[in-house]
Each structure stands twice: as structure tokens, then as C-alpha cells.
Motif scaffolding. Structure first.
Motif, PDB file in Angstrom:
ATOM      1  N   LYS A  62      -4.057 -11.085   1.186  1.00  0.00           N
ATOM      2  CA  LYS A  62      -5.451 -10.977   0.742  1.00  0.00           C
ATOM      3  C   LYS A  62      -6.228  -9.907   1.517  1.00  0.00           C
ATOM      4  CE  LYS A  62      -3.874 -14.321  -1.562  1.00  0.00           C
ATOM      5  NZ  LYS A  62      -3.103 -13.971  -2.769  1.00  0.00           N
ATOM      6  N   GLU A  63      -5.841  -9.677   2.760  1.00  0.00           N
ATOM      7  CA  GLU A  63      -6.545  -8.696   3.575  1.00  0.00           C
ATOM      8  C   GLU A  63      -6.462  -7.291   2.993  1.00  0.00           C
ATOM      9  OE1 GLU A  63      -5.408 -12.215   6.020  1.00  0.00           O
ATOM     10  OE2 GLU A  63      -4.364 -10.900   4.605  1.00  0.00           O
ATOM     11  N   ASN A  64      -5.438  -7.021   2.209  1.00  0.00           N
ATOM     12  CA  ASN A  64      -5.263  -5.701   1.602  1.00  0.00           C
ATOM     13  C   ASN A  64      -5.669  -5.664   0.131  1.00  0.00           C
ATOM     14  OD1 ASN A  64      -4.275  -3.737   3.517  1.00  0.00           O
ATOM     15  ND2 ASN A  64      -2.421  -4.971   3.671  1.00  0.00           N
ATOM     16  N   TYR A  65      -6.345  -6.705  -0.344  1.00  0.00           N
ATOM     17  CA  TYR A  65      -6.707  -6.757  -1.760  1.00  0.00           C
ATOM     18  C   TYR A  65      -7.516  -5.537  -2.203  1.00  0.00           C
ATOM     19  CZ  TYR A  65      -5.150 -11.161  -3.890  1.00  0.00           C
ATOM     20  OH  TYR A  65      -4.413 -12.149  -4.491  1.00  0.00           O
ATOM     21  N   ASP A  66      -8.468  -5.120  -1.400  1.00  0.00           N
ATOM     22  CA  ASP A  66      -9.293  -3.983  -1.794  1.00  0.00           C
ATOM     23  C   ASP A  66      -8.447  -2.715  -1.914  1.00  0.00           C
ATOM     24  OD1 ASP A  66     -12.268  -2.943  -2.054  1.00  0.00           O
ATOM     25  OD2 ASP A  66     -11.199  -1.504  -0.796  1.00  0.00           O
ATOM     26  N   ALA A  67      -7.524  -2.528  -0.986  1.00  0.00           N
ATOM     27  CA  ALA A  67      -6.644  -1.351  -1.030  1.00  0.00           C
ATOM     28  C   ALA A  67      -5.758  -1.393  -2.268  1.00  0.00           C
ATOM     29  CB  ALA A  67      -5.792  -1.284   0.233  1.00  0.00           C
ATOM     30  N   TYR A  68      -5.241  -2.566  -2.598  1.00  0.00           N
ATOM     31  CA  TYR A  68      -4.425  -2.691  -3.807  1.00  0.00           C
ATOM     32  C   TYR A  68      -5.257  -2.427  -5.057  1.00  0.00           C
ATOM     33  CZ  TYR A  68      -1.200  -5.181  -0.656  1.00  0.00           C
ATOM     34  OH  TYR A  68      -0.366  -5.525   0.373  1.00  0.00           O
ATOM     35  N   TYR A  69      -6.458  -2.963  -5.084  1.00  0.00           N
ATOM     36  CA  TYR A  69      -7.338  -2.775  -6.240  1.00  0.00           C
ATOM     37  C   TYR A  69      -7.619  -1.297  -6.488  1.00  0.00           C
ATOM     38  CZ  TYR A  69     -11.718  -2.847  -8.934  1.00  0.00           C
ATOM     39  OH  TYR A  69     -12.703  -2.620  -9.865  1.00  0.00           O
TER      40      TYR A  69
ATOM     41  N   VAL B  60       0.833  -1.198   0.000  1.00  0.00           N
ATOM     42  CA  VAL B  60       0.000   0.000   0.000  1.00  0.00           C
ATOM     43  C   VAL B  60       0.869   1.249   0.000  1.00  0.00           C
ATOM     44  CG1 VAL B  60      -1.668   1.350   1.327  1.00  0.00           C
ATOM     45  CG2 VAL B  60      -1.993  -1.114   1.083  1.00  0.00           C
ATOM     46  N   ALA B  61       1.926   1.247   0.814  1.00  0.00           N
ATOM     47  CA  ALA B  61       2.820   2.408   0.883  1.00  0.00           C
ATOM     48  C   ALA B  61       3.528   2.633  -0.450  1.00  0.00           C
ATOM     49  CB  ALA B  61       3.843   2.212   2.000  1.00  0.00           C
TER      50      ALA B  61
END
Length: 220
Positions: free
Chosen positions: A146-153, A122-123
Motif C-alpha cells: 500500500k505504501e507504493n500505491y501512489d507510485a503504481y497509480y 515500481v521497477a
């Protein structure tokens, strides 16, 4: 995990590879080396890698961002399909795993096309956006925590040009998102993103059963 397609019978999958996969010695060795590792199942399947390379060619991609590099199989598959002046930004948190990736990048002749950026995904993506790189990429591949998938998307969607393509790995996650009783954080995150993309009018999307599930989302 998606080192092979587990949703079809073995003899059919073997037939697909025998009649589709145009293998390379260094990719075969990378698969073997990674498979022997405790986390070897994180590697994408060879048919998925070849398909991703085809997508790079189909959209004439020149700039790619990858979130989650591991031992480098996906980055090699995509970089091989890039033109000589193409560039891939590989984002990962592991120096250990990406040292293996860098060795195989050199063996595959694509090291000059790939830039490794170590740090939280994310950073790293936020830094790219802050540097004015929104709308500058043709393709993004997401295959990290996977927990950060939405942020990556969301960040990759900003980095892509209109008509650019996001690829998201493990969207079937062994079938767990289809089972409402499965409530692990990673499963819940994938299930939520699958539903979000299905309804997201910013993209045209399709969820494929290749590997452990691969979503293609084209930015409108």
C-alpha cells in the motif's frame, strides 16, 4: 484484507454469492488453498473477481497489467474474460506465491495469456514505460504494497490508453482510512490516494464497497 466483503451482514453476502457467483472448480480450490495460508486474507473476494472479469468484457480489454498477483485469483478472473489473443502482465515479488498462481493458471487454461514478471513493482512498471509501452494497456489492477500505491497509480495511468480503466484494491482497508486516528503508513498511503483520485481531473472515478473497497478510475 478482502477475501470476503466485511461491510455487509453475512447472510446478505451469502445471498449475493448464491444469486450471482458462477463458480469454477479450480477457483473454488484456489480459494480454499489460499484461505489456509497465514496470509490468505490477501486474496480478493469471489464476487470481486467475477466483477473484474465483467469489466474486462465491458471495455473489450485485450492488454492488462496487474501489480500484485499473490496466488493468482485476480489474474485468472481477468484472463478468463480476455479474448484468445489477450495478454495479462502479472507483476509480483514472490516466487513462492506465484508458483501457486502458475499452477492454477494452467488448470484454468489461461497460462498462455499471462506473462509473469518477478521484481519490485515500481521497477517493472518503469521498465515497461522505458520500453515504449505507454498508452498500450486497456486495464490495470493494483493490489500490492500500500505504501507504493501512489507510485503504481501514476505509472499505470501512463501505461493506459485514453478510456482505459485502473482498478485499485483495498481502498477501504477495513475502514481504517475513514478513522483520522489511524496513522499506520499503509493506511495513510491509502487515505492520501483516495483523496488524490477524488480530485484528479485526469480520470473519472468511483469508489465501491465491494470486497475491501475497489476504486475504478477511467483515464480521460
Amino acid at each position: 484484507m478482502s477475501s470476503r466483503n466485511g461491510f455487509i451482514e453475512t447472510h446478505i453476502y451469502d445471498y449475493i454469492l448464491a444469486n450471482s457467483l458462477r463458480d469454477r472448480d479450480e477457483l473454488k480450490r484456489l480459494r480454499q488453498e489460499t484461505r489456509a495460508m497465514p496470509m490468505g486474507g490477501m486474496q480478493i473476494s469471489p464476487d470481486q473477481g467475477q466483477f473484474m472479469g465483467l469489466l474486462v468484457e465491458l471495455i473489450d480489454a485485450k492488454r492488462i497489467v496487474e501489480v500484485g498477483t499473490f496466488t493468482g485469483y485476480s489474474s485468472i478472473a481477468m484472463a478468463l474474460a480476455l479474448p484468445a489473443d489477450g495478454r495479462l502482465i502479472a507483476c509480483d515479488v514472490s516466487d513462492e506465491f506465484t508458483r501457486i498462481a502458475q499452477r492454477y493458471w494452467r488448470e484454468s487454461g489461461v497460462a498462455d495469456k499471462i506473462e509473469l514478471r518477478l521484481g519490485p513493482g515500481v521497477a517493472t512498471l518503469d521498465e515497461m514505460l522505458a520500453a515504449g509501452e505507454a498508452g498500450c494497456f486497456d486495464m490495470a489492477f493494483i493490489d500490492a504494497d500500500k505504501e507504493n500505491y501512489d507510485a503504481y497509480y501514476e505509472r499505470c495511468l501512463q501505461l493506459l490508453r485514453p478510456g482505459g480503466l485502473i482498478l485499485i484494491d483495498n481502498v477501504l482497508w477495513g475502514g481504517r482510512p475513514a478513522d483520522a486516528n489511524e496513522q499506520a503508513e499503509s493506511t495513510v498511503a491509502i487515505r492520501a490516494l483516495n483523496a488524490k483520485i477524488h480530485a484528479d481531473e485526469r480520470v473519472t472515478a468511483s469508489l465501491l464497497s465491494i470486497g475491501d473497497g475497489l476504486t475504478l478510475a477511467r483515464k480521460r
